[in-house]
Design a protein around this motif. Structure first.
Motif, PDB file in Angstrom:
ATOM      1  N   ARG A  20      29.149  37.243  44.524  1.00  0.00           N
ATOM      2  CA  ARG A  20      28.082  37.736  45.825  1.00  0.00           C
ATOM      3  C   ARG A  20      28.619  38.192  46.683  1.00  0.00           C
ATOM      4  N   ALA A  38      29.900  44.369  47.404  1.00  0.00           N
ATOM      5  CA  ALA A  38      28.414  44.855  46.725  1.00  0.00           C
ATOM      6  C   ALA A  38      28.456  44.122  45.346  1.00  0.00           C
ATOM      7  N   PRO A  39      27.701  43.224  45.448  1.00  0.00           N
ATOM      8  CA  PRO A  39      27.730  43.307  43.623  1.00  0.00           C
ATOM      9  C   PRO A  39      27.644  44.591  42.656  1.00  0.00           C
ATOM     10  N   ARG A  56      26.857  47.143  40.533  1.00  0.00           N
ATOM     11  CA  ARG A  56      25.692  46.396  39.399  1.00  0.00           C
ATOM     12  C   ARG A  56      25.812  47.421  38.276  1.00  0.00           C
ATOM     13  N   ALA A 104      21.644  40.517  30.246  1.00  0.00           N
ATOM     14  CA  ALA A 104      20.265  40.266  31.870  1.00  0.00           C
ATOM     15  C   ALA A 104      20.832  39.281  31.804  1.00  0.00           C
ATOM     16  N   ARG A 105      19.651  37.954  32.387  1.00  0.00           N
ATOM     17  CA  ARG A 105      19.994  37.371  32.745  1.00  0.00           C
ATOM     18  C   ARG A 105      21.386  36.620  32.673  1.00  0.00           C
ATOM     19  N   ARG A 108      22.726  37.957  35.552  1.00  0.00           N
ATOM     20  CA  ARG A 108      21.719  37.842  37.276  1.00  0.00           C
ATOM     21  C   ARG A 108      23.028  36.471  37.880  1.00  0.00           C
ATOM     22  N   ASP A 109      22.405  35.497  36.476  1.00  0.00           N
ATOM     23  CA  ASP A 109      23.102  34.127  37.022  1.00  0.00           C
ATOM     24  C   ASP A 109      25.262  34.570  36.896  1.00  0.00           C
ATOM     25  N   HIS A 110      25.874  35.724  37.242  1.00  0.00           N
ATOM     26  CA  HIS A 110      27.638  35.835  37.619  1.00  0.00           C
ATOM     27  C   HIS A 110      26.996  36.472  38.921  1.00  0.00           C
ATOM     28  N   GLY A 111      25.744  36.393  39.390  1.00  0.00           N
ATOM     29  CA  GLY A 111      26.007  37.731  40.799  1.00  0.00           C
ATOM     30  C   GLY A 111      26.110  39.202  40.647  1.00  0.00           C
ATOM     31  N   MET A 112      25.096  39.589  39.536  1.00  0.00           N
ATOM     32  CA  MET A 112      25.674  40.762  39.180  1.00  0.00           C
ATOM     33  C   MET A 112      24.214  41.314  39.611  1.00  0.00           C
ATOM     34  N   GLU A 113      24.325  42.976  39.977  1.00  0.00           N
ATOM     35  CA  GLU A 113      22.664  43.770  39.818  1.00  0.00           C
ATOM     36  C   GLU A 113      22.539  44.451  38.710  1.00  0.00           C
ATOM     37  N   VAL A 114      21.707  43.506  37.558  1.00  0.00           N
ATOM     38  CA  VAL A 114      21.322  44.327  36.465  1.00  0.00           C
ATOM     39  C   VAL A 114      19.657  45.237  37.172  1.00  0.00           C
ATOM     40  N   ILE A 115      20.207  46.776  36.069  1.00  0.00           N
ATOM     41  CA  ILE A 115      19.009  47.123  35.868  1.00  0.00           C
ATOM     42  C   ILE A 115      18.713  47.335  34.860  1.00  0.00           C
ATOM     43  N   TYR A 116      17.338  47.132  34.290  1.00  0.00           N
ATOM     44  CA  TYR A 116      17.317  47.241  33.047  1.00  0.00           C
ATOM     45  C   TYR A 116      15.704  48.247  32.489  1.00  0.00           C
TER      46      TYR A 116
END
Lengths: 305, 152
Positions: free
Chosen positions: B10, B18-19, B21, B40-41, B44-52
């Motif tokens: 974060r 920045a997180p 990506r 993906a989830r 995200r829970d580890h603070g990353m931005e996931v583009i799907y």
């Protein structure tokens, strides 16, 4: 295009990191229209944005899309899934799509958005579509950012009293009722028409567009209404006002986050907690700090800076 | 549950940066997406931005989107026999586009002989069935840090 796509992409990342990126408000950028697309979750914003981007780009305008999704307040992470509902390619037309995480911003956008818009303008994008997070009525940051605000609703997202609440419903320039194949659709249309007739600025009555975006119905009409609103804005005083508001947003956001990051709120809070300082006195210290900053700023301007 | 021992990525006021990506996709005709959604989830829970991305993308589309989104890592999930050729093509396309610094990791049903091929082609992480989600998250964080995404 004066700048490569890759350069634009990397500069947006640099802006998100808070790095210094030269930003010039380009006079020829005054031909750019920023279109905000807002509305509650699940109404079809991303599908509409994707179809709209395709339509506008086929008509010859380079199009950029900023699609914002919420960051987790717990972990800071995000799943940026708006692209899932958009076309994967645009048959040679110039469309640049960027997924953006809100990173703590609460008004439906992200802090980087106004700066990214200026960057995209200078790179030659003539239509910039900003899809807000989509949490509903509190999403008013878009008012200071977009030239044209499109509000999307779909049947079943609320009864007549929703129309009375202040917020994003008041600021829309164009209303879209999506999923017109739904049984309740006609009623939603009537509600939106009543809201539309009661709002709008002088000279512009917001139209209500019916759509079934997944079947491409209503997209052409939406594009036409967006163009009509662009003509209305450029023919009025609004043009300069909106651009100034965008610049103000950049400055205000920067001031807020710089202050938040550097002011010792934690120290003050500890003193209050330990009963060494009252809350009122702590607030007075914050006010005094702000007053001092403002005084110094005016001092610089007066000195001919 | 996210691994508490992993630094969350974060970005905070005290830790500007920045997180990471990451672009997650399953190119080609493979229709499986349950695994990729779980990853993906977790990321995200580890603070990353996931583009799907949706199913049935082409490698060309993935390369273009990876560049536009300026991701640190592309994660390919594929349960068919075409994983090596997909990764190899993607690596070539990214390099040709000036994106040598975007790393590729792969997940799915990966056969032993394919592991070596994938490493030769420049894939930086290979996650077969049963891989720990925290392992994947750690790998992505390290790749992002190496690319300069996170100033830790």
């Amino acid at each position: 295009m004066p700048e490569t796509r890759q350069s634009v992409a990397r500069k947006i990342s640099a802006l998100e990191k808070g790095q210094v990126v030269p930003l010039h408000s380009d006079p020829s950028g005054r031909k750019t229209q920023v279109i905000g697309v807002s509305g509650p979750p699940g109404v079809g914003k991303s599908v509409i944005v994707g179809k709209l981007a395709k339509h506008l780009s086929m008509a010859g305008s380079p199009v950029a899309v900023l699609a914002i999704d919420p960051s987790s307040p717990l972990t800071g992470g995000a799943v940026l899934g708006d692209r899932v509902r958009m076309p994967l390619s645009f048959e040679g037309a110039d469309v640049f799509i960027r997924s953006v995480a809100s990173r703590g911003a609460l008004g439906g956008l992200s802090e980087v958005v106004p700066s990214a818009i200026i960057l995209l303008e200078s790179a030659g994008y003539r239509k910039i579509i900003v899809e807000t997070v989509g949490v509903g009525q509190s999403e008013t940051d878009i008012a200071n950012t977009a030239d044209t605000i499109v509000l999307v609703q779909s049947p079943g997202t609320g009864d007549d009293t929703q129309g009375l609440k202040a917020g994003v419903l008041e600021i829309a320039d164009i209303y879209v009722v999506n999923k017109m194949d739904h049984p309740e659709a006609e009623r939603t249309c009537r509600t939106m028409t009543e809201i539309a007739d009661a709002s709008g600025q002088s000279g512009w009555t917001p139209p209500v567009v019916s759509a079934v975006a997944t079947e491409n119905k209503g997209i052409e009409e939406l594009a036409d209404r967006i163009t009509a609103h662009a003509d209305f804005v450029s023919g009025s005083d609004l043009n300069g006002l909106k651009r100034r508001k965008r610049t103000e947003s950049i400055l205000a956001w920067r001031a807020a986050s710089a202050f938040r990051n550097r002011f010792p709120f934690g120290d003050l809070a500890r003193q209050v907690d330990a009963d060494r300082l009252s809350v009122s006195d702590a607030l007075a210290q914050v006010d005094a700090a702000v007053a001092s900053v403002v005084k110094n700023t005016h001092h610089c301007s007066r000195a001919g800076g | 549950m996210p691994d508490q021992t992993l630094q969350t990525s974060r970005a905070t006021g005290q830790n500007p940066g920045a997180p990471p990506r990451i672009l997650l996709c399953n190119p080609g005709l493979d229709g499986h997406d349950r695994g990729i959604k779980v990853v993906a989830r977790a990321l995200r829970d580890h603070g990353m931005e996931v583009i799907y991305l949706p199913l049935r993308t082409t490698v060309e589309q993935v390369a273009q989107i990876a560049a536009d989104e300026d991701v640190d890592v592309v994660g390919i999930s594929n349960l068919s026999a075409t994983l090596v050729s997909i990764c190899s093509n993607l690596r070539t396309l990214l390099d040709e586009a000036g994106c040598e610094d975007i790393a590729i990791v792969a997940g799915g049903t990966i056969m032993q002989q394919d592991r070596q091929e994938l490493e030769k082609v420049g894939i930086r992480g290979v996650f077969g069935p049963g891989s720990e989600l925290t392992e994947i998250a750690r790998c992505v964080q390290e790749l992002a840090k190496a690319r300069g995404r996170q100033d830790a």
